[in-house]
Design a protein around this motif. Structure first.
Motif, PDB file in Angstrom:
ATOM      1  N   PRO A  64       0.835  -1.201   0.000  1.00 10.85           N
ATOM      2  CA  PRO A  64       0.000   0.000   0.000  1.00 10.85           C
ATOM      3  C   PRO A  64       0.866   1.245   0.000  1.00 10.85           C
ATOM      4  O   PRO A  64       1.942   1.264   0.623  1.00 10.85           O
ATOM      5  N   VAL A  65       0.431   2.267  -0.705  1.00  9.07           N
ATOM      6  CA  VAL A  65       1.259   3.451  -0.898  1.00  9.07           C
ATOM      7  C   VAL A  65       0.471   4.694  -0.511  1.00  9.07           C
ATOM      8  O   VAL A  65      -0.737   4.796  -0.769  1.00  9.07           O
ATOM      9  N   ILE A  66       1.163   5.634   0.141  1.00 13.41           N
ATOM     10  CA  ILE A  66       0.597   6.947   0.436  1.00 13.41           C
ATOM     11  C   ILE A  66       1.376   7.955  -0.399  1.00 13.41           C
ATOM     12  O   ILE A  66       2.606   8.016  -0.326  1.00 13.41           O
ATOM     13  N   VAL A  77      -2.763   6.708  -8.374  1.00 10.39           N
ATOM     14  CA  VAL A  77      -3.342   6.129  -7.162  1.00 10.39           C
ATOM     15  C   VAL A  77      -4.765   6.613  -6.976  1.00 10.39           C
ATOM     16  O   VAL A  77      -5.041   7.812  -7.045  1.00 10.39           O
ATOM     17  N   THR A  78      -5.678   5.675  -6.743  1.00 10.94           N
ATOM     18  CA  THR A  78      -7.061   6.006  -6.435  1.00 10.94           C
ATOM     19  C   THR A  78      -7.213   6.049  -4.919  1.00 10.94           C
ATOM     20  O   THR A  78      -7.069   5.032  -4.241  1.00 10.94           O
ATOM     21  N   ASP A  79      -7.487   7.233  -4.397  1.00 12.00           N
ATOM     22  CA  ASP A  79      -7.517   7.435  -2.952  1.00 12.00           C
ATOM     23  C   ASP A  79      -8.515   6.505  -2.274  1.00 12.00           C
ATOM     24  O   ASP A  79      -9.689   6.446  -2.648  1.00 12.00           O
ATOM     25  N   GLY A  80      -8.037   5.762  -1.286  1.00  9.83           N
ATOM     26  CA  GLY A  80      -8.879   4.859  -0.522  1.00  9.83           C
ATOM     27  C   GLY A  80      -9.110   3.514  -1.168  1.00  9.83           C
ATOM     28  O   GLY A  80      -9.709   2.628  -0.555  1.00  9.83           O
ATOM     29  N   ALA A 104      -5.621  -5.783   1.383  1.00  7.04           N
ATOM     30  CA  ALA A 104      -6.591  -5.552   0.310  1.00  7.04           C
ATOM     31  C   ALA A 104      -6.156  -4.391  -0.585  1.00  7.04           C
ATOM     32  O   ALA A 104      -6.262  -4.458  -1.821  1.00  7.04           O
ATOM     33  N   MET A 105      -5.665  -3.324   0.032  1.00 11.31           N
ATOM     34  CA  MET A 105      -5.208  -2.169  -0.738  1.00 11.31           C
ATOM     35  C   MET A 105      -4.025  -2.552  -1.618  1.00 11.31           C
ATOM     36  O   MET A 105      -3.949  -2.161  -2.802  1.00 11.31           O
ATOM     37  N   GLY A 106      -3.088  -3.330  -1.069  1.00 14.68           N
ATOM     38  CA  GLY A 106      -1.942  -3.770  -1.850  1.00 14.68           C
ATOM     39  C   GLY A 106      -2.343  -4.663  -3.008  1.00 14.68           C
ATOM     40  O   GLY A 106      -1.799  -4.551  -4.111  1.00 14.68           O
ATOM     41  N   ALA A 107      -3.318  -5.544  -2.789  1.00 16.14           N
ATOM     42  CA  ALA A 107      -3.774  -6.445  -3.856  1.00 16.14           C
ATOM     43  C   ALA A 107      -4.431  -5.651  -4.978  1.00 16.14           C
ATOM     44  O   ALA A 107      -4.214  -5.933  -6.169  1.00 16.14           O
ATOM     45  N   ARG A 108      -5.242  -4.661  -4.622  1.00 17.46           N
ATOM     46  CA  ARG A 108      -5.887  -3.837  -5.658  1.00 17.46           C
ATOM     47  C   ARG A 108      -4.854  -3.011  -6.414  1.00 17.46           C
ATOM     48  O   ARG A 108      -4.956  -2.828  -7.642  1.00 17.46           O
TER      49      ARG A 108
END
Length: 408
Positions: free
Chosen positions: A307-309, A320-323, A353-357
């Motif tokens: 996951p990335v900020i 990046v799509t926020d959220g 989940a965020m990393g997988a997406r």
């Protein structure tokens, strides 16, 4: 087969050069490529791909006028342009592809009046000032095509310049989480297997926001005292042409971590060739830049399932799509970034989940083949005689279809 001469004005390998290397690899067998660049790190990497290299002097011509430096570098730019003209003639180049705006200026100066003008890759914003405006105007008149890595950059060009938006690609063979073991990666870096770990990957420079990442880490450590921050990168640019005193900034980062009581928690890893393995050891990747023209490292983290900020200023808003596959935050707000980091550290399932997406999107929208197809389309337009034309804001060239929907 189209014969393409790629021109790069520096021997250093930074974001633009990494992107060129990915492009050359994906175009293998589809174009006959030659690279003109100064001898050094880039030339070595290009030769490893089996692509011929012709050496040119290069230049550090700056956007800032300086009585001695500007005259010296303008003379070097003229010599570099003469070298490029000779190489293009000897190689029988159908297309000259300038990998940066500065290489674009060299390439238009090299043009002998016959054939198509260069394809100019826009990978960063044009700095303010009269000299950059004049240079951009000259390049706009004599180039055959412009390629911007993001719509953010396309909109920074003078109004009316027709630009193809072609996002950078990321190499799924190099960045493959299935081939890298987290525990092994952490052990090699001397990291505890359970410690929360963040990373900033990029050249050491104030606009990359490493200082803000250290400040955010200090806040995160109040709730997660074993948290660690990896700073991956080195000072890439330190000449008189450079906007910031990057060497002094690098020294200030160590002083800042000491002042905030985080000396042992900030790992200065320097320039690394094993970024994929480092990302395999990370819980959250950070791109806290004041602005990012594209944000290649965000893609690298995404394809690694991390996951990335990212900063809300620049091209990362398109990546990046926020959220959904990451978080998008305003830069220079360490308290806000710390809260976002903690929200991810405290929710492992959300991170997963965020990393997988993010990985799924990177594989789908930013593949090297897709990128190469779009660039070949730009070459076809250039050889067909199309020139950059004035157009209203908001219209896009057909190549923009390869860009994913903006993640805002």
């Amino acid at each position: 087969m189209i014969r393409v001469l790629y021109v790069n004005d520096t021997a250093r390998v930074s974001g633009a050069e990494h992107s060129l290397l990915v492009l050359l690899g994906s175009l293998s067998g589809r174009v006959s490529a030659v690279v003109a660049c100064p001898e050094g790190e880039l030339a070595v990497a290009v030769r490893r791909l089996g692509v011929p290299v012709r050496a040119i002097p290069g230049t550090d011509l700056s956007a800032r006028l300086h009585a001695r430096h500007t005259v010296r570098e303008a003379a070097r730019a003229a010599r570099t342009a003469a070298a490029v003209r000779s190489i293009a003639r000897d190689a029988g180049a159908d297309v000259v592809h300038a990998n940066t705006p500065r290489a674009g200026l060299i390439s238009v100066l090299a043009r002998n009046g016959s054939g198509a003008g260069p394809v100019v890759h826009i990978r960063d914003s044009t700095p303010p000032g009269r000299l950059p405006r004049l240079a951009t105007s000259l390049v706009a008149r004599r180039a055959s095509a412009f390629v911007a890595t993001s719509r953010f950059l396309a909109d920074q060009l003078p109004a009316g310049i027709d630009t193809a938006t072609v996002p950078n690609a990321v190499d799924p063979l190099r960045f493959d989480p299935g081939a890298l073991d987290r525990a092994t990666a952490r052990a090699r870096l001397g990291l505890d297997e359970l410690a929360p770990v963040m990373a900033v990957v990029g050249q050491i420079s104030p606009h990359k926001g490493q200082a803000d990442a250290i400040r955010a880490l200090a806040i995160v450590r109040r709730a997660h005292p074993d948290a660690r921050l990896l700073l991956v990168g080195s000072v890439k640019f330190a000449s008189a042409a450079t906007r910031f005193d990057n060497r002094a900034y690098a020294d200030s980062l160590r002083a800042l971590s000491h002042r905030l009581g985080a000396s042992g928690a900030v790992h200065f890893l320097g320039e690394r060739s094993d970024v994929a393995e480092i990302l395999a050891a990370v819980d959250v990747a950070l791109v806290p830049s004041w602005y990012e023209p594209f944000g290649r490292v965000a893609l690298e983290a995404m394809i690694m399932g991390v996951p990335v900020i990212v900063t809300a200023v620049g091209g990362t808003r398109e990546v990046v799509t926020d959220g959904v596959d990451g978080l998008v935050l305003a830069p220079e707000r360490p308290q806000t970034w710390a809260a976002a980091i903690e929200s991810l550290l405290d929710d492992p399932e959300r991170r997963r989940a965020m990393g997988a997406r993010g990985r799924a999107r990177a594989l789908r929208d930013y593949s090297p083949d897709r990128h190469a197809d779009a660039i070949l389309g730009v070459y076809a337009d250039a050889l067909g005689g199309r020139r950059p034309r004035h157009r209203p804001r908001g219209r896009r060239r057909s190549h923009d279809a390869v860009a994913p929907e903006m993640g805002i």
